[in-house]
Design a protein around this motif. Structure first.
Motif, PDB file in Angstrom:
ATOM      1  N   ILE A  82       0.841  -1.199   0.000  1.00 55.02           N
ATOM      2  CA  ILE A  82       0.000   0.000   0.000  1.00 55.02           C
ATOM      3  C   ILE A  82       0.881   1.256   0.000  1.00 55.02           C
ATOM      4  O   ILE A  82       0.660   2.178  -0.794  1.00 55.02           O
ATOM      5  CB  ILE A  82      -0.955   0.008   1.213  1.00 55.02           C
ATOM      6  CG1 ILE A  82      -2.002  -1.095   1.053  1.00 55.02           C
ATOM      7  CG2 ILE A  82      -1.612   1.372   1.387  1.00 55.02           C
ATOM      8  CD1 ILE A  82      -2.806  -1.381   2.314  1.00 55.02           C
ATOM      9  N   ALA A  83       1.888   1.276   0.861  1.00 55.04           N
ATOM     10  CA  ALA A  83       2.780   2.446   0.940  1.00 55.04           C
ATOM     11  C   ALA A  83       3.511   2.668  -0.383  1.00 55.04           C
ATOM     12  O   ALA A  83       3.628   3.808  -0.848  1.00 55.04           O
ATOM     13  CB  ALA A  83       3.777   2.268   2.080  1.00 55.04           C
ATOM     14  N   ALA A  84       3.981   1.600  -1.007  1.00 52.57           N
ATOM     15  CA  ALA A  84       4.708   1.725  -2.282  1.00 52.57           C
ATOM     16  C   ALA A  84       3.788   2.250  -3.381  1.00 52.57           C
ATOM     17  O   ALA A  84       4.196   3.106  -4.185  1.00 52.57           O
ATOM     18  CB  ALA A  84       5.300   0.374  -2.675  1.00 52.57           C
ATOM     19  N   LEU A  85       2.558   1.760  -3.429  1.00 54.70           N
ATOM     20  CA  LEU A  85       1.615   2.218  -4.448  1.00 54.70           C
ATOM     21  C   LEU A  85       1.223   3.679  -4.217  1.00 54.70           C
ATOM     22  O   LEU A  85       1.110   4.454  -5.170  1.00 54.70           O
ATOM     23  CB  LEU A  85       0.374   1.326  -4.471  1.00 54.70           C
ATOM     24  CG  LEU A  85       0.608  -0.103  -4.964  1.00 54.70           C
ATOM     25  CD1 LEU A  85      -0.623  -0.967  -4.715  1.00 54.70           C
ATOM     26  CD2 LEU A  85       0.992  -0.118  -6.430  1.00 54.70           C
ATOM     27  N   GLU A  86       1.019   4.052  -2.966  1.00 57.65           N
ATOM     28  CA  GLU A  86       0.707   5.453  -2.659  1.00 57.65           C
ATOM     29  C   GLU A  86       1.872   6.364  -3.032  1.00 57.65           C
ATOM     30  O   GLU A  86       1.665   7.455  -3.565  1.00 57.65           O
ATOM     31  CB  GLU A  86       0.335   5.604  -1.184  1.00 57.65           C
ATOM     32  CG  GLU A  86      -1.031   5.015  -0.870  1.00 57.65           C
ATOM     33  CD  GLU A  86      -1.369   4.987   0.614  1.00 57.65           C
ATOM     34  OE1 GLU A  86      -0.438   5.117   1.463  1.00 57.65           O
ATOM     35  OE2 GLU A  86      -2.559   4.809   0.931  1.00 57.65           O
ATOM     36  N   ASN A  87       3.100   5.910  -2.785  1.00 61.19           N
ATOM     37  CA  ASN A  87       4.282   6.686  -3.202  1.00 61.19           C
ATOM     38  C   ASN A  87       4.355   6.808  -4.712  1.00 61.19           C
ATOM     39  O   ASN A  87       4.754   7.855  -5.237  1.00 61.19           O
ATOM     40  CB  ASN A  87       5.568   6.051  -2.663  1.00 61.19           C
ATOM     41  CG  ASN A  87       5.748   6.290  -1.193  1.00 61.19           C
ATOM     42  OD1 ASN A  87       5.184   7.214  -0.624  1.00 61.19           O
ATOM     43  ND2 ASN A  87       6.540   5.445  -0.546  1.00 61.19           N
ATOM     44  N   GLN A  88       3.980   5.756  -5.417  1.00 63.19           N
ATOM     45  CA  GLN A  88       3.986   5.777  -6.883  1.00 63.19           C
ATOM     46  C   GLN A  88       2.981   6.811  -7.406  1.00 63.19           C
ATOM     47  O   GLN A  88       3.274   7.545  -8.352  1.00 63.19           O
ATOM     48  CB  GLN A  88       3.647   4.383  -7.421  1.00 63.19           C
ATOM     49  CG  GLN A  88       3.838   4.222  -8.896  1.00 63.19           C
ATOM     50  CD  GLN A  88       5.293   4.224  -9.308  1.00 63.19           C
ATOM     51  OE1 GLN A  88       6.187   4.049  -8.496  1.00 63.19           O
ATOM     52  NE2 GLN A  88       5.535   4.438 -10.567  1.00 63.19           N
ATOM     53  N   ILE A  89       1.823   6.876  -6.773  1.00 59.35           N
ATOM     54  CA  ILE A  89       0.810   7.862  -7.170  1.00 59.35           C
ATOM     55  C   ILE A  89       1.366   9.274  -6.999  1.00 59.35           C
ATOM     56  O   ILE A  89       1.242  10.120  -7.892  1.00 59.35           O
ATOM     57  CB  ILE A  89      -0.483   7.675  -6.347  1.00 59.35           C
ATOM     58  CG1 ILE A  89      -1.221   6.413  -6.822  1.00 59.35           C
ATOM     59  CG2 ILE A  89      -1.385   8.896  -6.446  1.00 59.35           C
ATOM     60  CD1 ILE A  89      -2.422   6.041  -5.972  1.00 59.35           C
ATOM     61  N   ILE A  90       2.017   9.524  -5.875  1.00 59.65           N
ATOM     62  CA  ILE A  90       2.580  10.853  -5.607  1.00 59.65           C
ATOM     63  C   ILE A  90       3.740  11.145  -6.557  1.00 59.65           C
ATOM     64  O   ILE A  90       3.825  12.224  -7.148  1.00 59.65           O
ATOM     65  CB  ILE A  90       3.027  10.956  -4.132  1.00 59.65           C
ATOM     66  CG1 ILE A  90       1.792  10.904  -3.216  1.00 59.65           C
ATOM     67  CG2 ILE A  90       3.846  12.212  -3.889  1.00 59.65           C
ATOM     68  CD1 ILE A  90       2.110  10.686  -1.759  1.00 59.65           C
ATOM     69  N   LYS A  91       4.621  10.165  -6.737  1.00 58.34           N
ATOM     70  CA  LYS A  91       5.806  10.346  -7.584  1.00 58.34           C
ATOM     71  C   LYS A  91       5.423  10.663  -9.030  1.00 58.34           C
ATOM     72  O   LYS A  91       6.078  11.464  -9.692  1.00 58.34           O
ATOM     73  CB  LYS A  91       6.644   9.063  -7.524  1.00 58.34           C
ATOM     74  CG  LYS A  91       7.925   9.104  -8.315  1.00 58.34           C
ATOM     75  CD  LYS A  91       8.694   7.825  -8.105  1.00 58.34           C
ATOM     76  CE  LYS A  91       9.445   7.459  -9.359  1.00 58.34           C
ATOM     77  NZ  LYS A  91      10.024   6.132  -9.311  1.00 58.34           N
ATOM     78  N   GLN A  92       4.349  10.040  -9.509  1.00 55.85           N
ATOM     79  CA  GLN A  92       3.918  10.273 -10.888  1.00 55.85           C
ATOM     80  C   GLN A  92       2.974  11.465 -11.003  1.00 55.85           C
ATOM     81  O   GLN A  92       2.497  11.776 -12.090  1.00 55.85           O
ATOM     82  CB  GLN A  92       3.243   9.019 -11.452  1.00 55.85           C
ATOM     83  CG  GLN A  92       4.185   7.875 -11.653  1.00 55.85           C
ATOM     84  CD  GLN A  92       3.532   6.691 -12.330  1.00 55.85           C
ATOM     85  OE1 GLN A  92       2.384   6.741 -12.742  1.00 55.85           O
ATOM     86  NE2 GLN A  92       4.267   5.614 -12.444  1.00 55.85           N
ATOM     87  N   GLY A  93       2.703  12.140  -9.878  1.00 53.01           N
ATOM     88  CA  GLY A  93       1.835  13.307  -9.917  1.00 53.01           C
ATOM     89  C   GLY A  93       0.382  12.964 -10.158  1.00 53.01           C
ATOM     90  O   GLY A  93      -0.380  13.773 -10.687  1.00 53.01           O
ATOM     91  N   LEU A  94      -0.024  11.759  -9.781  1.00 56.50           N
ATOM     92  CA  LEU A  94      -1.391  11.311 -10.038  1.00 56.50           C
ATOM     93  C   LEU A  94      -2.332  11.612  -8.886  1.00 56.50           C
ATOM     94  O   LEU A  94      -3.502  11.241  -8.924  1.00 56.50           O
ATOM     95  CB  LEU A  94      -1.395   9.798 -10.324  1.00 56.50           C
ATOM     96  CG  LEU A  94      -0.522   9.358 -11.489  1.00 56.50           C
ATOM     97  CD1 LEU A  94      -0.490   7.846 -11.587  1.00 56.50           C
ATOM     98  CD2 LEU A  94      -1.012   9.973 -12.784  1.00 56.50           C
ATOM     99  N   ASP A  95      -1.843  12.312  -7.870  1.00 53.39           N
ATOM    100  CA  ASP A  95      -2.684  12.638  -6.719  1.00 53.39           C
ATOM    101  C   ASP A  95      -3.421  13.960  -6.923  1.00 53.39           C
ATOM    102  O   ASP A  95      -4.229  14.358  -6.109  1.00 53.39           O
ATOM    103  CB  ASP A  95      -1.858  12.694  -5.431  1.00 53.39           C
ATOM    104  CG  ASP A  95      -0.653  13.611  -5.534  1.00 53.39           C
ATOM    105  OD1 ASP A  95      -0.225  13.922  -6.654  1.00 53.39           O
ATOM    106  OD2 ASP A  95      -0.129  13.997  -4.473  1.00 53.39           O
ATOM    107  N   ASN A  96      -3.182  14.621  -8.032  1.00 55.42           N
ATOM    108  CA  ASN A  96      -3.831  15.887  -8.359  1.00 55.42           C
ATOM    109  C   ASN A  96      -4.981  15.595  -9.320  1.00 55.42           C
ATOM    110  O   ASN A  96      -4.771  15.405 -10.511  1.00 55.42           O
ATOM    111  CB  ASN A  96      -2.813  16.825  -9.013  1.00 55.42           C
ATOM    112  CG  ASN A  96      -3.416  18.136  -9.427  1.00 55.42           C
ATOM    113  OD1 ASN A  96      -4.581  18.413  -9.161  1.00 55.42           O
ATOM    114  ND2 ASN A  96      -2.623  18.949 -10.107  1.00 55.42           N
TER     115      ASN A  96
END
Length: 129
Positions: A82-96
């Motif tokens: 879960i933590a790795a996937l959430e980091n991936q979302i943030i790293k790719q800018g997909l949280d916006n």
């Protein structure tokens, strides 16, 4: 689905459809992992407390002790996933959310932040090849 006569094995599945699709997939996987984690009868912390209670833990059979340790390790792996996937979302800018344009039936890929180096200015999808 229209594959324009190409066999599925010829597609490059490493390419994105859209940033919104990437976000949706990662979010879906996170939800599935969280759902799996919630199915355990107790938490990782409760398992750790059981293991820490040496007199009680020693009273259990070898198989029971190994099962508790295994269950705790599974929970750790799920939490790390879960933590790795959430980091991936943030790293790719997909949280916006406002920056995530939906594909709406289009197969035109949109570049994810940082992918310009790999694909140039416009990423081609497997159907465009």
């Amino acid at each position: 689905e229209d594959t324009r006569g190409k066999p599925l094995k010829d597609f490059d599945y490493s390419r994105t459809i859209s940033a919104a699709n990437e976000a949706a997939v990662l979010t879906s996987v996170i939800a599935a992992v969280k759902r799996q984690l919630s199915k355990y009868p107790n938490t990782e912390e409760e398992d750790a407390a059981m293991i820490k209670d040496k007199p009680m833990f020693r009273m259990l059979s070898y198989n029971q002790r190994m099962a508790i340790r295994h269950r705790r390790n599974e929970k750790r792996l799920l939490k790390r996933t879960i933590a790795a996937l959430e980091n991936q979302i943030i790293k790719q800018g997909l949280d916006n959310e406002e920056g995530l344009a939906r594909a709406q039936g289009s197969t035109l890929g949109q570049l994810l932040p940082g992918d310009e180096r790999k694909y140039g200015m416009k990423q081609k999808t497997a159907l465009e090849d």
